[in-house]
Design an enzyme around this catalytic site. Structure first.
Site, PDB file in Angstrom:
ATOM      1  N   GLY A 120      69.451 116.793  51.232  1.00  0.00           N
ATOM      2  CA  GLY A 120      69.861 116.191  52.493  1.00  0.00           C
ATOM      3  C   GLY A 120      70.217 117.278  53.484  1.00  0.00           C
TER       4      GLY A 120
ATOM      5  N   ASP B 231      76.248 111.399  53.151  1.00  0.00           N
ATOM      6  CA  ASP B 231      76.623 110.069  53.634  1.00  0.00           C
ATOM      7  C   ASP B 231      77.753 109.527  52.750  1.00  0.00           C
ATOM      8  OD1 ASP B 231      76.805 107.427  54.403  1.00  0.00           O
ATOM      9  OD2 ASP B 231      74.636 107.135  54.562  1.00  0.00           O
TER      10      ASP B 231
END
EC number: 2.1.1.33
Length: 266
Positions: free
Chosen positions: A88, A167
């Site tokens: 990510g 996240d």
């Protein structure tokens, strides 16, 4: 910064135009929503055999092509393997920073968002052109790290994995989508070599405690004391190099760091 575009009527020699610096991409043209659903079908490819030559052309010979057929490539592999994985990776701040700190290590960013991956790719290509011989060790691929990670890496291939400001998935019913879970840690332990390091950082204390809890409970990971991290050249960039880290710094927020060493197999 000089433009690389050749305009109609330009009287300069073609070679002088090509010698101009490549423009770095502007982030405002590649904005995308902050998070993507990792359980959605993103039409991604998961190869049975990974061809690294499009990502690291100075280190891997092109597959299924005649020797030396690709301009700027190599005729045989350098023998190197990707060792760092930024899961990510966002807009690539860590990759760009570490590329010159660890010039002998191949590093890969993994990003699920189309426009963000495109931005980082264009930036790396421009940096390679503007700084010959540098940034050839960094690249990015669009993929979902929660699915089929072993399709990209062999057992014990990686020496560093980065999970920076992931996240938080605040709602309890979405905790299963967090990037650190017992199931996923088993996969990370597979691709990470003994002695390798997982780096985690978040500005969300609840997520930090979640990651620490699951890493503490896993038998193949042990937390590295904060005093020991002072000698790790990657840590400074883990804290400060990413877009999210800089945003937290501007807002005077907290950053919670936890790093874990991969233990020997029992």
């Amino acid at each position: 910064m000089a433009s690389t575009e050749a305009h109609a009527g330009d009287k300069r020699p073609a070679d002088s135009i090509e010698a101009l610096e490549a423009k770095l991409p502007q982030k405002r043209h590649y904005r995308q929503r902050a998070h993507a659903n990792p359980f959605s079908d993103h039409h991604l490819e998961y190869p049975a055999y990974m061809d690294w030559s499009p990502y690291f052309p100075k280190h891997f010979a092109p597959k299924h092509a005649s020797a030396g057929s690709e301009e700027g490539g190599v005729t045989q592999d350098s023998g190197k393997k990707v060792e760092f994985a930024d899961i990510g990776c966002g807009y690539g701040g860590l990759l760009i920073a570490l590329a010159t700190v660890f010039p002998d290590k191949l590093m890969l960013g993994m990003e699920i968002r189309v426009k963000v991956e495109e931005y980082v790719n264009q930036k790396i290509l421009a940096l390679r052109q503007n700084h010959p011989g540098q940034y050839e060790n960094a690249s990015i691929i669009r993929m979902n790290a929660m699915k089929f990670l072993p399709n990209f890496f062999e057992k014990h291939q990686l020496s560093k994995m980065f999970f920076l400001f992931p996240d938080p998935h605040f709602k309890k019913r979405k905790h299963k989508a967090r990037i650190i879970t017992p199931t996923l840690l088993a996969e990370y332990a597979y691709v990470l070599r003994p002695g390798g390091i997982i780096y985690t950082i978040s500005d969300v204390k609840d997520l930090h405690l979640w990651m620490v809890k699951h890493l503490d409970e896993h038998p193949l990971f042990a937390r590295i004391p904060d005093e020991e991290l002072k000698d790790d050249p990657a840590v400074e960039h883990v804290i400060n190099a990413t877009e999210e880290g800089k945003k937290v710094e501007r807002n005077k927020g907290d950053k919670f760091l936890a790093c874990y060493r991969r233990l020997e197999d029992a």
